[in-house]
Design a protein around this motif. Structure first.
Motif, short mmCIF file in Angstrom:
data_model
loop_
_atom_site.label_atom_id
_atom_site.label_comp_id
_atom_site.label_asym_id
_atom_site.label_seq_id
_atom_site.Cartn_x
_atom_site.Cartn_y
_atom_site.Cartn_z
N THR A 426 0.89 -1.12 -0.02
CA THR A 426 0.18 0.03 0.05
C THR A 426 0.90 1.22 0.09
N ASP A 427 0.25 2.36 -0.54
CA ASP A 427 1.09 3.47 -0.53
C ASP A 427 -0.03 4.83 -0.61
N ILE A 467 3.35 14.21 4.54
CA ILE A 467 2.82 13.11 4.45
C ILE A 467 3.70 12.10 3.84
N SER A 468 3.85 10.67 4.26
CA SER A 468 4.63 10.00 3.50
C SER A 468 4.16 8.85 2.80
N ALA A 474 9.96 8.67 5.40
CA ALA A 474 10.04 10.07 5.29
C ALA A 474 9.01 10.84 4.05
N VAL A 475 8.76 12.00 4.53
CA VAL A 475 7.60 12.88 3.97
C VAL A 475 8.17 13.29 2.60
N ASP A 476 7.38 13.76 1.63
CA ASP A 476 7.60 14.45 0.49
C ASP A 476 6.47 15.14 0.08
N HIS B 2 10.17 6.73 -1.89
CA HIS B 2 9.16 5.59 -1.51
C HIS B 2 10.21 4.57 -0.35
N GLY B 3 9.58 4.12 0.70
CA GLY B 3 10.21 3.09 1.70
C GLY B 3 11.38 3.70 2.11
N ARG B 4 11.57 5.19 2.43
CA ARG B 4 12.66 5.46 3.09
C ARG B 4 12.28 6.10 4.71
N PRO B 5 12.65 5.31 5.53
CA PRO B 5 12.27 5.60 7.28
C PRO B 5 12.51 7.25 7.33
#
Lengths: 525, 709
Positions: A426-427, A467-468, A474-476, B2-5
């Motif tokens: 999920t994403d 929001i990540s 990590a967020v972007d 994507h997928g980076r803590p």
């Protein structure tokens, strides 16, 4: 006292009450007794003009109090968010309705508010108490406005303890109108209808202010590695960030002139396309973002519309597909970019729409979804592009809505989030792609919105905003946009609504198609 | 990201990051400089390859390399130089893919280079690269797309590629990408009827066996189930095109009376049941309903012989809410002349179709069963008295207290119209033998598994049973009663408990079964059919009324069984959509109160109902939802299916802003309602009431109150 309010830890009930009373009396010396306490409530207000709910800046403990002067009964919220405590009179023009865990009310100033109770029992207890107070006093005939004094005198005569500890059932003949508004009172009922479903069980809140701060900070940050990696698509970034700000009602925080003049530096006058940043080549992906951002600011007038639309239309191939730029990569993403862009510019007649539609249909798969080219695997992002392009061209009859709807709703996984293809992770970004596609084909009710809302809210960085993709990553800006967009599509209170096909706020789309820009052509006809 | 803590950088990492950033910034600046000054030296090219290795997403750098290649190979004939230039490009792509195997720019660059045809393609190398990438990630859709590209370039046969998907699936059943590719390849071969693929039945049987292995290995994995659904669709979806319903019913005798005071005609079957039909504009509908959406219904494919005008002047209209010229249901209107002179003049109307080609379904099958039927219309201007003064002036209230339920329903023989296809159906059924057997086998198989409480097993079983029933009902009338609907309803109940996340999907599916059940035949329909023949309101005297209220319906289906309905009560259901109602051309009164209709755009099908006069949409959710889920499923300027210039002019006055109410305006401006109830919707307020009154000049009653004298 039979009311069992929420208690603070490590203090017995009585001493907590005494302590609370002392605090309250500092604010209001006339408070005589605390009838009930609810440890945590959050407030929402209803905007009658916009017909929507939004977060009010009030949050904290709620106390229902009896005072030794008029007004006799009030509730007070010790606000944690700022220094303004909220105080409402319970008598007089006060109406309420319960939708546990919400208590919705209208006060004498005709403001409509909703209280969310952390503890559902508190909600019921408060409603119960309000009902008894109002029932006891509403026997008093409606006050003539001029003689409020005498009414207060009458109130004095009613023994308060009997009210608070009296029978639970209201007398059947009493004017229960306060508790159960007459159905003919449209306005009141309508404010409240759908409130519960719109808020759902959103235990977690959207930290809107923090997201605004985060987006504004990203805008300024240009030098670290992460920003540099994304530098070539800053035009997309501008669209994501600015649309998010607009959804949060904060587009005013940026200077449109500054953005527009930077954008025009990315414009290639020779061909009519936009690049992803200054010095980068023109491409459909960035041309669409540029047009969308200009539409957000209502500044499409800065464009040479013929030139830009000629550039877009010139990228259509013989088979109806679109290339992203002069180098010929073909993808249904570019079909969407071209069609959306030309529609916003009112220049869809510059392309062969029928061929464009037929090409998209040729990318339809046996699972009902769409791929990037004929034979390509279905993917939620591609599906959004194809369904969006078909929606804008009035061609959704080419979609098998039940088949595609099932494929899309099966993207919701156990954690509440959505994935983009079967058996993938999920994403948050799929909140946009899957949801908007489901909305366009009228199948969005096939997913569990409450679960998805919680998933998105769990992906927030509550400290620094943003929001990540998944909780604790990590967020972007990209995921911040898709998260907020997803919440908007699920009617999260306080957010502007987003159009599922044009990927712009509904008010912007309405301005494009029904607004004053079309006035000249109206006058001409 | 994507997928980076989400962790703050440690100081030493921050330093590394800063160094990397500095390098990237430098390379990027150099690249843009070279690009803008058209510098294509080998040093400059090295910069771009370093940059792309660090960040393969910088599309301008790929563009630069394409320009450089074109520039550097211009007028070069030495094959060695060409070869090494191509080699360089392929190597840069491989480096980039190592950084990001899903880089659009990198994959396209490789395709672009190979498509130039500059040097012979080393296919072994390409397939090796693909093997590596698909080994690392068997679901990389870029890889699969590239594989299809290379296979085509090399002219690899589809059979070989099918074998490849088989290998991939045998390695890991949970590979949706492989299943997808298999479905694409197989359907191509089946379509071409390629050698070894000419027997669809045989191939599908093998595929069922293949997919069963995957399903039984891990029934909770989605990959195989979607493939199974495709096989089911291949097995059960109708190839043949049939007419499944029509109005008027073949063989019926109808009496048509006129009344000058009305804006329409009335029509009675000659039985004693005196059903009234109400049409405006002196027209009389003929409705055809096919089992698939079709195009090409016209006066040249359908012939109507009658005294009401020449066939070639008839215009057939698809009943569809879109701009497509395809629909299940088509209608044409006969023009009925004034009946002044003689009474009881019998006119026969004869319909024939299938004599010439041209009616084609969306999947390409042609209608090819010649069919002829007729009915008689008698014109009568005598017995008008009992209906004197009727026009829909009085407030109609849905009140069942005074109604009587007829013992026999004359219009029920509409179901016999299925006979019109019996011969063809009998033939079709023979072809369907394999399909029915396969469905039965699958049903038995999944029944054995259904104990395990796997949602996909139960859902597939429900779908199989529904498909089986549908196939049988297209067949003989005899077996229509022995359906599996109870069993299917139970399966959906269980699914709702088993998988509450998708509850509303199961509810919608269940609604289709419920609709099928209540409309199955006259015995079932009788329970819901009423006759308002003692009404105080005489307007709807003897109208055929169907009451489907309180049945938990969430969507409409089987409209072909309801063509005769004039009054329809769907109140107290969970309807969000009314798609399908557009086929009910005789509908005069419609009750949708207490449902979940959430916007005016969801009422789009009503625009196609010329006879509709009374509409109740009270206590729905119109206006309560900021997101409109049918915004793009109606005709509107947003989808370029409607030009609103004129409407804007007409309604943009005073307080009313067209943009605020376009949904309501575009709906109501085409309706001829005399009664409307919108109470209990968020949108309903006083100002909106004024707008409605203004928009609907025919309106007498709004929200139960008289609006005009």
């Amino acid at each position: 006292m039979s009311q069992s309010g929420k208690l603070m830890p490590n203090l017995d009930q009585q001493s907590t009450k005494v302590l609370n009373l002392t605090v309250l009396q500092r604010i209001d010396p006339f408070v005589e007794e605390i009838l009930m306490t609810a440890a945590h409530v959050t407030f929402y207000e209803f905007n009658i003009e916009l017909n929507q709910w939004s977060r009010k800046d009030v949050e904290g403990s709620l106390f229902v109090v009896k005072r030794n002067t008029q007004p006799r009964f009030q509730f007070i919220v010790m606000n944690r968010r700022n220094t303004d405590n909220l105080v409402e009179d319970l008598l007089g023009d006060f109406e309420y309705e319960v939708q546990v865990p919400y208590l919705l009310y209208r006060n004498a100033a005709q403001e409509v508010n909703g209280i969310w109770f952390y503890n559902a029992h508190d909600c019921e207890a408060a409603a119960n108490l309000f009902g008894r107070i109002l029932n006891a006093y509403s026997k008093v005939p409606q006050k003539p406005k001029a003689s409020t004094k005498s009414e207060f005198e009458e109130l004095e005569a009613v023994p308060t303890s009997a009210v608070v500890e009296g029978p639970l059932e209201p007398p059947p003949t009493s004017s229960a109108a306060a508790a159960v508004p007459d159905v003919s009172d449209d306005s009141f009922v309508n404010f409240f209808s759908g409130f519960g479903s719109r808020l759902g069980a959103t235990m977690e809140d959207l930290v809107a202010e923090k997201h605004v701060k985060y987006i504004l900070s990203v805008e300024k940050k240009k030098d670290d590695f992460e920003s540099l990696v994304l530098e070539h698509l800053r035009m997309n970034g501008a669209y994501w960030g600015l649309t998010t700000l607009d959804l949060l009602h904060k587009l005013g925080a940026v200077d449109p002139d500054e953005v527009v003049s930077w954008m025009m530096e990315c414009y290639h006058q020779d061909c009519g396309g936009f690049g992803g940043n200054i010095g980068h080549d023109p491409h459909l992906l960035y041309t669409l973002s540029a047009v969308q951002v200009l539409a957000l600011f209502d500044r499409l007038d800065v464009l040479d519309i013929e030139k830009v639309s000629d550039y877009v239309a010139g990228l259509q191939n013989g088979d109806g597909s679109f290339s992203g730029d002069i180098w010929g990569e073909t993808d249904t993403r570019f079909s969407y970019c071209a069609i959306c862009c030309l529609s916003i510019l009112h220049r869809l007649d510059k392309i062969d729409v029928e061929k464009a539609v037929n090409y998209i249909v040729s990318c339809k798969n046996l699972d009902g979804g769409f791929g990037s080219i004929p034979g390509g695997e279905s993917h939620a992002g591609q599906i959004f592009c194809c369904v969006g392009a078909l929606a804008i061209t009035g061609s959704l009859h080419h979609v098998d809505r039940d088949l595609l709807g099932w494929w899309l709703c099966e993207r919701q996984c156990k954690d509440g989030g959505l994935n983009g293809r079967p058996e993938k992770l999920t994403d948050v970004c799929y909140s946009w792609w899957v949801l908007s596609s489901l909305i366009m084909i009228d199948r969005v009710h096939w997913i569990d919105k409450d679960k998805l809302t919680r998933f998105i809210l769990n992906c927030q960085d509550r400290e620094n905003g943003g929001i990540s993709d998944r909780p604790d990553n990590a967020v972007d800006v990209f995921h911040t946009y898709f998260g907020v967009a997803g919440l908007s599509l699920m009617e999260y209170p306080g957010l502007k609504s987003l159009d599922p096909a044009y990927a712009l706020p509904v008010d912007v789309v309405n301005r494009i198609f029904f607004g004053k820009q079309r006035a000249p052509s109206l006058l001409a006809s | 990201m994507h997928g980076r803590p989400r962790i703050a950088l440690k100081p030493e990492d921050a330093a590394t990051s800063a160094a990397k950033a500095a390098k990237l910034r430098d390379l990027q600046a150099q690249l843009l400089l070279h690009h803008h000054h058209r510098i294509y030296t080998s040093e400059a090219l090295a910069v771009s390859s370093k940059l792309l290795e660090m960040n393969p997403e910088i599309y301008t750098a790929w563009n630069y390399r394409k320009l450089a290649l074109q520039h550097n190979l211009n007028e070069v004939t030495d094959p060695e130089i060409v070869k090494s230039t191509v080699e360089d490009e392929l190597r840069v792509v491989e480096m980039a893919l190592r950084r990001n195997p899903k880089s659009y720019g990198a994959w396209y660059h490789r395709k672009w280079v190979l498509s130039r045809g500059l040097a012979p393609v080393d296919f072994e190398r390409e397939f090796r690269l693909l093997d590596q990438l698909l080994k690392a990630d068997a679901r990389n859709f870029h890889g699969w797309t590239y594989r299809r590209f290379v296979a085509k370039l090399k002219n690899v046969s589809e059979e070989e590629e099918i074998k490849f998907t088989m290998d991939m699936i045998n390695t890991n059943f949970s590979n949706y990408s492989a299943w997808h590719n298999r479905s694409v390849l197989l359907s191509q071969l089946l379509k071409q009827k390629a050698q070894g693929f000419d027997s669809k039945d045989g191939i599908l049987t093998e595929e069922y066996e293949f997919v069963h292995q995957a399903l039984f290995t891990d029934p909770s994995d989605q990959s195989g189930w979607f493939y199974h659904l495709w096989l089911l669709d291949q097995t059960a979806s109708p190839d043949e095109l049939f007419l499944i319903s029509s109005w008027p019913v073949p063989g019926s005798d109808l009496v048509l009376s006129t009344n000058e005071k009305m804006d329409g005609y009335k029509l009675f079957p000659t039985s004693n049941f005196s059903l009234c039909y109400f049409f405006h504009k002196q027209t009389f509908p003929i409705i055809l309903y096919f089992n698939q959406a079709v195009k090409g219904v016209s006066s040249s494919t359908v012939t109507i012989n009658s005294m009401f005008g020449a066939n070639e002047n008839l215009i057939w209209k698809p009943l569809s809410t879109t701009t497509s010229r395809e629909a299940h249901c088509w209608v044409t209107y006969l023009n009925i002349p004034d009946v002044n002179s003689s009474s009881l003049q019998a006119c026969s109307v004869e319909i024939s179709l299938g004599h010439s080609e041209g009616i084609v379904s969306s999947n390409g099958s042609c209608y090819k069963y010649p069919l002829q039927f007729k009915y008689t219309i008698k014109l009568n201007n005598n017995n008008l008295e009992q209906f004197d003064g009727e026009s829909i002036q009085e407030l109609f209230v849905w009140n069942y207290e005074d109604v009587c339920c007829p013992a026999e329903i004359p219009y029920i023989n509409s179901f016999d119209q299925l006979k019109i296809s019996e011969d063809s159906v009998a033939k079709g059924l023979k072809d369907k033998k394999w399909c029915l057997e396969t469905l039965s086998n699958e049903i038995n198989l999944f029944k054995e598994l259904s104990e395990e409480n796997c949602k996909f097993v139960n859902l597939t079983l429900a779908r199989l049973l529904v498909a089986h029933d549908a196939m049988m009902s297209h067949g003989a009338l005899l077996v229509r009663k022995s359906t599996h609907s109870e069993e299917v309803l139970k399966l959906y109940e269980e699914l709702i408990k088993l998988d509450p996340t998708h509850k509303r999907y199961y509810e919608d599916e269940r609604s289709l079964v419920l609709m099928s059940q209540v409309t199955l035949d006259e015995e079932f329909l009788m329970k819901h059919t009423w006759h308002f023949n003692k009404l105080t309101s005489s307007s709807f005297h003897n109208h055929a009324c169907l009451q489907l209220s309180g049945l938990s319906l969430s969507r409409i289906s089987f409209a072909e069984r309801l063509l005769w309905v004039q009054m329809l009560d769907l109140s107290h259901n969970n309807l969000r959509s009314i798609a399908g109602l557009e086929a009910l051309q005789l509908l005069v009164c419609l009750n949708l109160s207490n449902n979940q209709v959430s916007s005016f755009t969801a009422l789009e099908p009503l625009k196609l109902l010329d006879s509709l006069r009374v509409l109740d949409v009270s206590f729905n959710e119109i206006g309560a939802h900021p997101i409109d889920t049918t915004r793009f499923l109606c005709l509107s300027p947003l989808s370029h299916t409607l030009d609103v210039k004129l409407s804007v002019d007409q309604y943009q006055n005073g307080d009313i802003k067209f943009g605020d109410h376009w949904e309501a305006i575009l709906l109501f401006k085409d309706l001829r309602l005399t009664q409307l109830d919108v109470r209990g919707n968020a949108v309903a307020n006083e100002r909106f009431g004024i707008l409605l009154t203004e928009m609907l000049p025919t309106l007498n009653w709004l929200n139960g109150e008289h609006v005009r004298l």
